[in-house]
Design a protein around this motif. Structure first.
Motif, PDB file in Angstrom:
ATOM      1  N   ALA A 144      -1.826 -11.653  13.972  1.00  0.00           N
ATOM      2  CA  ALA A 144      -1.064 -12.583  13.138  1.00  0.00           C
ATOM      3  C   ALA A 144      -0.465 -11.886  11.919  1.00  0.00           C
ATOM      4  O   ALA A 144       0.638 -12.240  11.468  1.00  0.00           O
ATOM      5  CB  ALA A 144      -1.963 -13.735  12.693  1.00  0.00           C
ATOM      6  N   SER A 145      -1.178 -10.914  11.369  1.00  0.00           N
ATOM      7  CA  SER A 145      -0.649 -10.171  10.219  1.00  0.00           C
ATOM      8  C   SER A 145       0.621  -9.421  10.583  1.00  0.00           C
ATOM      9  O   SER A 145       1.579  -9.368   9.793  1.00  0.00           O
ATOM     10  CB  SER A 145      -1.703  -9.196   9.689  1.00  0.00           C
ATOM     11  N   LEU A 146       0.654  -8.830  11.775  1.00  0.00           N
ATOM     12  CA  LEU A 146       1.873  -8.167  12.240  1.00  0.00           C
ATOM     13  C   LEU A 146       3.018  -9.163  12.362  1.00  0.00           C
ATOM     14  O   LEU A 146       4.155  -8.886  11.961  1.00  0.00           O
ATOM     15  CB  LEU A 146       1.610  -7.492  13.591  1.00  0.00           C
ATOM     16  N   GLY A 147       2.714 -10.347  12.927  1.00  0.00           N
ATOM     17  CA  GLY A 147       3.748 -11.371  13.060  1.00  0.00           C
ATOM     18  C   GLY A 147       4.275 -11.846  11.724  1.00  0.00           C
ATOM     19  O   GLY A 147       5.481 -12.052  11.552  1.00  0.00           O
ATOM     20  N   ALA A 148       3.389 -12.019  10.743  1.00  0.00           N
ATOM     21  CA  ALA A 148       3.814 -12.470   9.419  1.00  0.00           C
ATOM     22  C   ALA A 148       4.637 -11.402   8.710  1.00  0.00           C
ATOM     23  O   ALA A 148       5.637 -11.699   8.043  1.00  0.00           O
ATOM     24  CB  ALA A 148       2.589 -12.832   8.578  1.00  0.00           C
ATOM     25  N   VAL A 203       2.516  -7.225   2.240  1.00  0.00           N
ATOM     26  CA  VAL A 203       1.320  -7.965   1.826  1.00  0.00           C
ATOM     27  C   VAL A 203       0.523  -8.437   3.041  1.00  0.00           C
ATOM     28  O   VAL A 203      -0.665  -8.765   2.915  1.00  0.00           O
ATOM     29  CB  VAL A 203       1.685  -9.174   0.924  1.00  0.00           C
ATOM     30  N   PHE A 204       1.160  -8.496   4.200  1.00  0.00           N
ATOM     31  CA  PHE A 204       0.452  -8.851   5.433  1.00  0.00           C
ATOM     32  C   PHE A 204       0.082  -7.608   6.237  1.00  0.00           C
ATOM     33  O   PHE A 204      -0.992  -7.551   6.855  1.00  0.00           O
ATOM     34  CB  PHE A 204       1.324  -9.770   6.291  1.00  0.00           C
ATOM     35  N   LEU A 205       0.956  -6.624   6.225  1.00  0.00           N
ATOM     36  CA  LEU A 205       0.741  -5.425   7.043  1.00  0.00           C
ATOM     37  C   LEU A 205      -0.517  -4.674   6.633  1.00  0.00           C
ATOM     38  O   LEU A 205      -1.169  -4.031   7.466  1.00  0.00           O
ATOM     39  CB  LEU A 205       1.966  -4.510   6.930  1.00  0.00           C
ATOM     40  N   GLY A 239     -12.139 -13.071  15.682  1.00  0.00           N
ATOM     41  CA  GLY A 239     -11.380 -13.391  14.474  1.00  0.00           C
ATOM     42  C   GLY A 239     -10.639 -12.194  13.918  1.00  0.00           C
ATOM     43  O   GLY A 239      -9.481 -12.305  13.499  1.00  0.00           O
ATOM     44  N   LEU A 240     -11.291 -11.031  13.911  1.00  0.00           N
ATOM     45  CA  LEU A 240     -10.624  -9.820  13.426  1.00  0.00           C
ATOM     46  C   LEU A 240      -9.394  -9.488  14.270  1.00  0.00           C
ATOM     47  O   LEU A 240      -8.345  -9.113  13.736  1.00  0.00           O
ATOM     48  CB  LEU A 240     -11.601  -8.643  13.446  1.00  0.00           C
ATOM     49  N   GLY A 241      -9.517  -9.637  15.598  1.00  0.00           N
ATOM     50  CA  GLY A 241      -8.384  -9.350  16.473  1.00  0.00           C
ATOM     51  C   GLY A 241      -7.214 -10.285  16.225  1.00  0.00           C
ATOM     52  O   GLY A 241      -6.054  -9.848  16.112  1.00  0.00           O
ATOM     53  N   PRO A 291      -4.955  -2.247   9.406  1.00  0.00           N
ATOM     54  CA  PRO A 291      -5.935  -1.153   9.506  1.00  0.00           C
ATOM     55  C   PRO A 291      -7.339  -1.571   9.085  1.00  0.00           C
ATOM     56  O   PRO A 291      -8.328  -1.083   9.650  1.00  0.00           O
ATOM     57  CB  PRO A 291      -5.364  -0.070   8.583  1.00  0.00           C
ATOM     58  N   VAL A 292      -7.442  -2.470   8.104  1.00  0.00           N
ATOM     59  CA  VAL A 292      -8.766  -2.924   7.668  1.00  0.00           C
ATOM     60  C   VAL A 292      -9.456  -3.698   8.783  1.00  0.00           C
ATOM     61  O   VAL A 292     -10.648  -3.513   9.049  1.00  0.00           O
ATOM     62  CB  VAL A 292      -8.654  -3.789   6.402  1.00  0.00           C
TER      63      VAL A 292
END
Length: 504
Positions: free
Chosen positions: A89-93, A168-170, A82-84, A174-175
């Protein structure tokens, strides 16, 4: 039985909490970012709805299956997967080029979140063996849910004051990477159960039910609605939920064993979790939108305003976990919802007038909901067999996500309906100004008469919405108090009275 040292247990709780914080932040981080994001991407009203709702709808549809899949392949592995997915997906958003791309990225974010969420609670269940220690850990987990939802608008507003909306997605990336590394180093070895069966068809069926329901609610809010679309959406929703329920009864290893709901404490926990998230999500959405669009607050100012609710919840959520063994479930769940009713009444009274009354209402609402959410998870997990920790965790998470979906869909549509019904525009005003407040602000050309009428109608919608939230919470307080009537002070969290036992 393998056991971690105390420092490792609480360290793992911190790692789990960081993953949960990401999930809950993304549920609400767009509340303050939505006006900017919509303008930059040129999104329509329907696209804006799905930019928000794609995340909780897809997550709710997958959560039941992901809990069982976690039982099958191991919750540690599911958390890492899930973390991966969440990081990708955050990069894509963050770098989405249009509304459709962003909606797709939000859906993929939901897949990652659905893999993580049941794993977070299941890992707590298998890591903390002492009941009191586990109750405290679950209370921390519950408070993180509230804090994440409430911090979302603040984080979104703060980032928008410096960076572009993609930040807000990027910030998730790192987290997620740090949490994955810490999980590998701290968590117990993965413990899969290959005998468990994962059923994708059931997840598709429940997702069809949710998507159909959201479409129907959104279309009813249109003026005039297309009743053909409403009927088709309702039929799809009913078919999806019906097929899902029938399939669960036939499966030897269902995603949901409905017999577990015969335990009133379990059912009360599920209901309380859904109602608490319904209230938090709905109040945050309408409050941040009103104070930006009507009062001219910046995104950061609006985010800080609704964060008052989180501040009110922190102490009661922790108190609930620490003293649950003394108070029992009834005072914290039923009583917490009752206190929240008083808080929402104060919000309704001060939302369009006294700012001090509004702040007091947000604090009181947060205090009530914090007490409820801090122990709702204990009621759910504590009344399910250990071998069904994944299923219980999934049901608990679905209740939260269903509350969020219902808040955005029902209350977002309600305020639109009230606005369109009550707005009194002067002759010659643009027709679109009668649809939503953002449309009025965009097409009024600075006309003070149109703007005054539009803002007055939105204020009416805000008042009606908060009253509806108060009524729903009052009904929930009465119902959960009855369900938990044998769970007063000193009663065990996992007692199964009246012969209503979770299936063994």
């Amino acid at each position: 039985m393998l056991a971690l040292k105390p420092s490792q247990r609480w360290g793992l709780l911190g790692v789990i909490s960081s993953g949960l914080l990401l999930i809950t932040l993304d549920n609400s981080i767009l509340y303050t970012a939505l006006p900017t994001l919509t303008a930059d991407l040129g999104a329509t009203g329907t696209q804006a709805l799905w930019i928000i709702n794609a995340y909780p709808v897809v997550m709710a549809g997958l959560l039941l299956g992901s809990g069982t899949l976690g039982d099958r392949i191991g919750h540690r592995r599911m958390f890492l997967i899930g973390l991966g997915l969440f990081a990708v997906a955050s990069l894509g958003a963050a770098f989405a080029s249009g509304p459709a791309t962003l909606i797709a990225a939000r859906a993929l974010l939901a897949v990652g979140a659905a893999a993580m969420m049941p794993a977070t609670l299941a890992l707590i269940r298998v890591t903390f063996h002492d009941e009191r220690e586990r109750n405290i850990a679950i209370a921390v987990w519950g408070s993180i849910s509230v804090v994440g939802m409430s911090l979302g608008p603040i984080v979104g507003g703060a980032l928008l004051s410096v960076f572009w909306w993609g930040s807000v997605f990027l910030i998730n990336v790192p987290v997620a990477i740090a949490a994955a590394v810490a999980t590998v180093l701290i968590a117990l070895p993965n413990d899969p159960d290959p005998a468990k069966h994962w059923d994708l068809r059931s997840s598709v069926q429940v997702m069809a039910g949710l998507v159909g329901a959201v479409f129907a609610i959104k279309e009813v809010a249109h003026r005039p609605p297309d009743w053909t679309v409403v009927v088709v959406a309702v039929l799809i929703s009913a078919a999806g939920f019906t097929l899902f329920a029938r399939r669960q009864r036939r499966l030897p290893d269902p995603l949901v064993d409905f017999a577990i709901f015969r335990n009133p404490a379990f059912s009360a926990g599920v209901l309380a979790a859904a109602l608490a998230m319904f209230a938090v999500g709905g109040l945050q959405l309408v409050t941040t939108q009103r104070y930006q669009l009507v009062e001219g607050f910046t995104p950061l100012q609006a985010g800080l305003l609704v964060a008052t609710m989180a501040f009110g919840s922190l102490f009661t959520a922790m108190f609930g976990g620490m003293y649950l063994h003394r108070t029992g479930l009834l005072p914290l769940i039923g009583g917490g919802l009752a206190v929240a009713v008083l808080g929402v009444a104060l919000i309704a009274a001060g939302g369009t007038g006294s700012f001090g009354l509004l702040i007091t209402g947000l604090l009181v609402t947060g205090a009530g909901l914090g007490a409820t959410m801090g122990v709702a998870s204990s009621a759910i997990v504590g009344n399910a067999p250990a071998r069904r920790a994944g299923m219980a965790s999934s049901i608990e998470e679905v209740s939260y996500e269903f509350g969020s979906v219902a808040a955005v869909s029902l209350l977002g549509s309600l305020i639109t309906v009230v606005y369109a019904t009550t707005v009194g525009l002067p002759p010659g005003a643009p027709a679109t100004a009668g649809e939503t407040l953002p449309d009025a602000l965009a097409t009024a050309g600075g006309d003070p008469v149109i703007l005054a009428a539009a803002r007055a109608a939105y204020n009416t919608g805000f008042l009606v919405t908060t009253v509806v939230v108060a009524v729903v919470l009052a009904a929930g307080a009465a119902l959960t108090a009855r369900m938990l009537r044998h769970h007063g002070p000193g009663s065990p969290v996992g007692s199964r009275e009246d012969g209503a036992r979770a299936p063994e």
